[in-house]
Design a protein around this motif. Structure first.
Motif, mmCIF file in Angstrom:
data_model
loop_
_atom_site.group_PDB
_atom_site.id
_atom_site.type_symbol
_atom_site.label_atom_id
_atom_site.label_comp_id
_atom_site.label_asym_id
_atom_site.label_seq_id
_atom_site.Cartn_x
_atom_site.Cartn_y
_atom_site.Cartn_z
ATOM 1 N N ALA A 97 27.234 -11.022 -10.271
ATOM 2 C CA ALA A 97 27.234 -12.508 -10.668
ATOM 3 C C ALA A 97 26.599 -13.418 -11.692
ATOM 4 O O ALA A 97 27.132 -14.239 -12.256
ATOM 5 C CB ALA A 97 26.383 -13.011 -8.724
ATOM 6 N N LEU A 98 25.412 -13.494 -12.569
ATOM 7 C CA LEU A 98 25.049 -13.836 -13.275
ATOM 8 C C LEU A 98 26.278 -13.907 -14.382
ATOM 9 O O LEU A 98 26.365 -14.826 -14.971
ATOM 10 C CB LEU A 98 23.765 -13.632 -14.177
ATOM 11 C CG LEU A 98 22.623 -14.451 -15.316
ATOM 12 C CD1 LEU A 98 22.417 -15.158 -14.577
ATOM 13 C CD2 LEU A 98 21.498 -13.269 -15.151
ATOM 14 N N GLY A 99 26.772 -13.237 -14.897
ATOM 15 C CA GLY A 99 27.091 -12.709 -16.016
ATOM 16 C C GLY A 99 29.020 -13.210 -15.484
ATOM 17 O O GLY A 99 29.522 -14.195 -16.300
ATOM 18 N N PHE A 100 29.816 -14.019 -13.984
ATOM 19 C CA PHE A 100 30.682 -13.768 -13.864
ATOM 20 C C PHE A 100 29.739 -15.797 -13.917
ATOM 21 O O PHE A 100 31.081 -16.501 -14.304
ATOM 22 C CB PHE A 100 30.811 -13.848 -12.458
ATOM 23 C CG PHE A 100 31.487 -12.508 -11.970
ATOM 24 C CD1 PHE A 100 31.759 -11.689 -13.568
ATOM 25 C CD2 PHE A 100 31.554 -12.075 -10.966
ATOM 26 C CE1 PHE A 100 32.773 -10.297 -13.619
ATOM 27 C CE2 PHE A 100 31.904 -10.699 -10.559
ATOM 28 C CZ PHE A 100 32.712 -9.957 -11.730
ATOM 29 N N ALA A 160 19.087 -20.506 -14.192
ATOM 30 C CA ALA A 160 19.510 -19.833 -12.801
ATOM 31 C C ALA A 160 18.475 -17.883 -11.973
ATOM 32 O O ALA A 160 18.493 -17.274 -11.048
ATOM 33 C CB ALA A 160 20.534 -19.274 -13.007
ATOM 34 N N ILE A 161 18.375 -17.196 -13.569
ATOM 35 C CA ILE A 161 17.646 -16.590 -13.252
ATOM 36 C C ILE A 161 16.667 -16.055 -12.372
ATOM 37 O O ILE A 161 16.053 -15.450 -11.833
ATOM 38 C CB ILE A 161 17.166 -15.828 -14.707
ATOM 39 C CG1 ILE A 161 18.692 -14.598 -15.447
ATOM 40 C CG2 ILE A 161 16.181 -13.489 -14.262
ATOM 41 C CD1 ILE A 161 18.775 -15.314 -16.838
ATOM 42 N N PRO A 182 8.794 -12.774 -19.183
ATOM 43 C CA PRO A 182 9.579 -13.556 -20.346
ATOM 44 C C PRO A 182 10.695 -12.557 -20.773
ATOM 45 O O PRO A 182 11.917 -12.353 -20.949
ATOM 46 C CB PRO A 182 8.924 -14.042 -21.037
ATOM 47 C CG PRO A 182 7.742 -13.931 -19.926
ATOM 48 C CD PRO A 182 6.988 -12.974 -19.292
ATOM 49 N N LYS A 183 10.389 -10.983 -20.559
ATOM 50 C CA LYS A 183 11.343 -9.534 -21.426
ATOM 51 C C LYS A 183 12.227 -9.493 -20.161
ATOM 52 O O LYS A 183 13.440 -9.134 -20.721
ATOM 53 C CB LYS A 183 10.696 -8.652 -21.205
ATOM 54 C CG LYS A 183 9.139 -8.585 -23.034
ATOM 55 C CD LYS A 183 8.448 -6.766 -22.342
ATOM 56 C CE LYS A 183 7.190 -7.044 -23.789
ATOM 57 N NZ LYS A 183 6.816 -5.274 -24.018
ATOM 58 N N LEU A 184 12.001 -9.166 -18.931
ATOM 59 C CA LEU A 184 12.797 -9.262 -18.563
ATOM 60 C C LEU A 184 14.373 -10.617 -18.277
ATOM 61 O O LEU A 184 15.614 -10.300 -17.971
ATOM 62 C CB LEU A 184 12.904 -9.402 -16.639
ATOM 63 C CG LEU A 184 12.460 -7.988 -16.341
ATOM 64 C CD1 LEU A 184 11.734 -8.246 -14.733
ATOM 65 C CD2 LEU A 184 12.919 -7.018 -16.907
ATOM 66 N N ILE A 185 13.764 -12.151 -18.712
ATOM 67 C CA ILE A 185 14.452 -13.399 -18.239
ATOM 68 C C ILE A 185 15.708 -13.026 -19.700
ATOM 69 O O ILE A 185 16.362 -12.813 -19.886
ATOM 70 C CB ILE A 185 13.376 -13.883 -18.331
ATOM 71 C CG1 ILE A 185 13.048 -14.586 -17.385
ATOM 72 C CG2 ILE A 185 14.684 -15.398 -19.201
ATOM 73 C CD1 ILE A 185 11.861 -15.311 -16.963
ATOM 74 N N THR A 186 14.650 -12.409 -21.067
ATOM 75 C CA THR A 186 15.472 -12.446 -21.989
ATOM 76 C C THR A 186 16.563 -10.970 -22.116
ATOM 77 O O THR A 186 17.849 -11.218 -21.849
ATOM 78 C CB THR A 186 14.736 -11.820 -23.493
ATOM 79 O OG1 THR A 186 13.677 -12.968 -23.526
ATOM 80 C CG2 THR A 186 15.666 -11.855 -24.731
ATOM 81 N N ARG A 187 16.434 -10.166 -20.789
ATOM 82 C CA ARG A 187 17.039 -8.441 -21.284
ATOM 83 C C ARG A 187 18.296 -9.435 -20.147
ATOM 84 O O ARG A 187 19.641 -8.668 -20.341
ATOM 85 C CB ARG A 187 16.469 -7.443 -20.356
ATOM 86 C CG ARG A 187 17.416 -6.475 -20.228
ATOM 87 C CD ARG A 187 16.818 -5.403 -19.333
ATOM 88 N NE ARG A 187 15.211 -5.045 -19.865
ATOM 89 C CZ ARG A 187 14.503 -4.506 -19.093
ATOM 90 N NH1 ARG A 187 14.663 -3.539 -18.124
ATOM 91 N NH2 ARG A 187 12.897 -3.865 -19.973
ATOM 92 N N TYR A 188 17.928 -9.901 -19.441
ATOM 93 C CA TYR A 188 19.218 -10.409 -18.376
ATOM 94 C C TYR A 188 19.871 -12.048 -19.005
ATOM 95 O O TYR A 188 20.974 -11.416 -18.592
ATOM 96 C CB TYR A 188 18.537 -10.938 -16.561
ATOM 97 C CG TYR A 188 18.519 -10.323 -16.145
ATOM 98 C CD1 TYR A 188 18.461 -8.683 -15.736
ATOM 99 C CD2 TYR A 188 16.830 -10.393 -15.283
ATOM 100 C CE1 TYR A 188 18.133 -7.794 -14.846
ATOM 101 C CE2 TYR A 188 16.316 -9.787 -14.227
ATOM 102 C CZ TYR A 188 16.862 -7.631 -14.757
ATOM 103 O OH TYR A 188 16.058 -7.000 -13.420
ATOM 104 N N ILE A 196 28.698 -9.864 -20.651
ATOM 105 C CA ILE A 196 29.734 -9.676 -20.086
ATOM 106 C C ILE A 196 30.723 -11.164 -20.182
ATOM 107 O O ILE A 196 31.301 -11.115 -20.407
ATOM 108 C CB ILE A 196 28.874 -10.096 -18.049
ATOM 109 C CG1 ILE A 196 28.192 -8.698 -18.119
ATOM 110 C CG2 ILE A 196 30.052 -10.358 -17.424
ATOM 111 C CD1 ILE A 196 27.410 -9.200 -17.373
ATOM 112 N N ALA A 197 30.066 -12.160 -20.905
ATOM 113 C CA ALA A 197 31.104 -13.468 -20.687
ATOM 114 C C ALA A 197 31.522 -13.045 -21.997
ATOM 115 O O ALA A 197 32.531 -13.648 -21.960
ATOM 116 C CB ALA A 197 29.569 -14.721 -20.738
ATOM 117 N N GLY A 198 30.712 -12.415 -22.787
ATOM 118 C CA GLY A 198 31.749 -12.295 -24.262
ATOM 119 C C GLY A 198 32.942 -11.590 -24.493
ATOM 120 O O GLY A 198 34.281 -11.958 -24.632
ATOM 121 N N VAL A 199 32.584 -10.314 -23.597
ATOM 122 C CA VAL A 199 33.895 -10.024 -23.069
ATOM 123 C C VAL A 199 34.817 -10.343 -22.383
ATOM 124 O O VAL A 199 36.041 -9.946 -22.731
ATOM 125 C CB VAL A 199 33.470 -8.251 -22.220
ATOM 126 C CG1 VAL A 199 34.728 -7.242 -22.260
ATOM 127 C CG2 VAL A 199 32.019 -7.026 -23.615
#
Length: 437
Positions: A11-14, A211-212, A220-226, A233-236
């Motif tokens: 959903a975040l990617g969308f 949003a995350i 911070p590491k998880l926020i960056t990863r997500y 996802i958005a780029g593709v």
């Protein structure tokens, strides 16, 4: 430690994809495809660099520093960073991009049905920005509103159009215009500026990070990863949309040979492919795409300026929506005429800022390198902007004929030379290494 589930990441990617795909993303690729002729894929490659590659890199760069643009601009100093951020937010917010979402969706999807009159534009933009206002007042629900509902609807609509472009081409590829006969890649590269995707990424970074965090993620590491996953996802998704729209435009020579903009190409193709349902389908697609982007821009601008001004987020949302409503009623043509030179001028330093943010660890003092290169790119980007505005006669002859100037990239060679020189200076002077994200 709170983590996101797979469906939340999707959903975040969308949501990220939906925030990017707005007016410019839909109307510019078809005209490039039409005008590039046999050179369409060379032009497309250049377009994808600035309209997909750079925005994804920008999302990643911002995620590494917590999402805020002022953190990314630390090497150029607080005042310069504040000016740059303010210019970018205003450009992709109430001055250009947000009003353009309304005018494009009106002129492409609604005006053919209602007539292109000032009253019709006012009524449409009034309803449009009321919706933007209501959704933007609740930024904590953005992931649910956009990621789970509006985003998937936009993807379905774009998917239908994309499949149709390949399955039902309108005709053969026509001849290339002179601008694309030589240097199709560089022409596509600068056309990618017009989508404002890189500037939009600088603005949307904080929206994605918030949003995350709204899901309880604090690491911070998880926020960056997500954020990186969302950016990919958005780029593709963006790449697939652009490729299909390039194909749509390149095969529309028989039905839209005289088109002067992508909106006309889209309208001609949809009418040809979908008949009487075409106008309604196109109106829904454009309105949905533009509405989502307008919401994201309004949220991001209100979030940013609420930290600079003694005004609440809610007050700023109301003010931004109202100002965008007024500007949108100036009309699409005037907005584009003013925005193109401005974007040509401010894009180069933004590209430099993002690209060099991944190299801070290579230098003793990043400010010594980043600030001069950005300044040079801004100065020579202004030369490109003056030429784009049709004011070449005011430029000295030496500046009017710089390397790559004909391709709109007069800033590139001076910036690379400055980068090499400042890296050498940085190593020669030495200094305690700064730790910058």
């Amino acid at each position: 430690m709170k983590v996101l589930k797979g469906r939340d990441i999707l959903a975040l990617g969308f949501m990220t994809f939906a925030l990017f795909v707005g007016a410019g993303n839909i109307i510019f690729p078809p005209i490039v495809g039409l005008q590039a002729g046999p050179n369409v894929w060379a032009a497309a490659l250049g377009f994808l660099v600035t309209a997909v590659g750079l925005p994804v890199l920008t999302v990643i760069a911002l995620a590494r520093v917590g999402g805020a643009m002022d953190s990314l601009s630390t090497p150029i100093g607080r005042v310069a960073g504040l000016i740059l951020a303010t210019v970018c937010y205003l450009a992709v917010g109430p001055f250009f991009a947000t009003p353009r979402t309304a005018t494009v969706s009106f002129e492409v999807g609604v005006a053919p049905l209602t007539g292109d009159t000032p009253l019709a534009l006012f009524l449409y933009s009034l309803v449009y920005f009321l919706i933007v206002l209501v959704v933007s007042l609740y930024p904590g629900r953005l992931l649910d509103t956009v990621g789970r509902f509006l985003g998937p609807l936009k993807i379905i609509a774009l998917g239908v159009l994309g499949v149709a472009a390949f399955v039902m081409p309108a005709g053969d590829i026509g001849a290339a215009l002179p601008a694309y006969s030589n240097g199709a890649f560089s022409k596509g590269f600068t056309e990618g500026y017009l989508t404002m995707d890189t500037l939009g990424a600088l603005v949307f970074g904080i929206v994605i990070v918030n949003a995350i965090r709204s899901r309880g993620v604090e690491s911070p590491k998880l926020i960056t990863r997500y954020a990186v996953i969302a950016g990919v996802i958005a780029g593709v998704g963006l790449a697939l949309v652009y490729i299909s729209l390039f194909r749509l435009g390149s095969g529309s020579h028989a039905i839209a040979a005289g088109a002067s903009n992508g909106a006309a190409v889209l309208h001609a193709y949809v009418q040809y492919s979908f008949g009487t349902l075409g106008s309604g389908f196109l109106a829904a697609l454009i309105a949905l795409a533009c509405l989502v982007t307008a919401v994201g821009l309004t949220c991001a601008c209100a979030e940013y300026f609420s930290r600079l001004l003694p005004l609440s987020y809610r007050t700023l949302v109301i003010g931004l929506a109202g100002f965008s409503l007024l500007v949108s009623n100036l009309g699409l043509t005037r907005l584009i005429e003013v925005s193109v030179p401005v974007l040509t001028g401010i894009y180069p330093p933004c590209i430099v800022l993002v690209a060099l943010s991944f190299c801070h660890g290579l230098w003793r003092h990043p400010s010594r390198v980043v600030a001069p290169v950005m300044l040079v790119s801004l100065l020579f980007g202004a030369v490109d902007a003056i030429k784009t505005a049709g004011l070449t006669e005011y430029l000295p002859q030496a500046l009017a004929n710089l390397p790559l100037s004909a391709q709109g990239l007069a800033w590139l060679v001076p910036s690379v030379i400055t980068l090499a020189f400042m890296v050498a200076v940085d190593r020669w002077l030495g200094a305690p290494r700064e730790s910058l994200a």
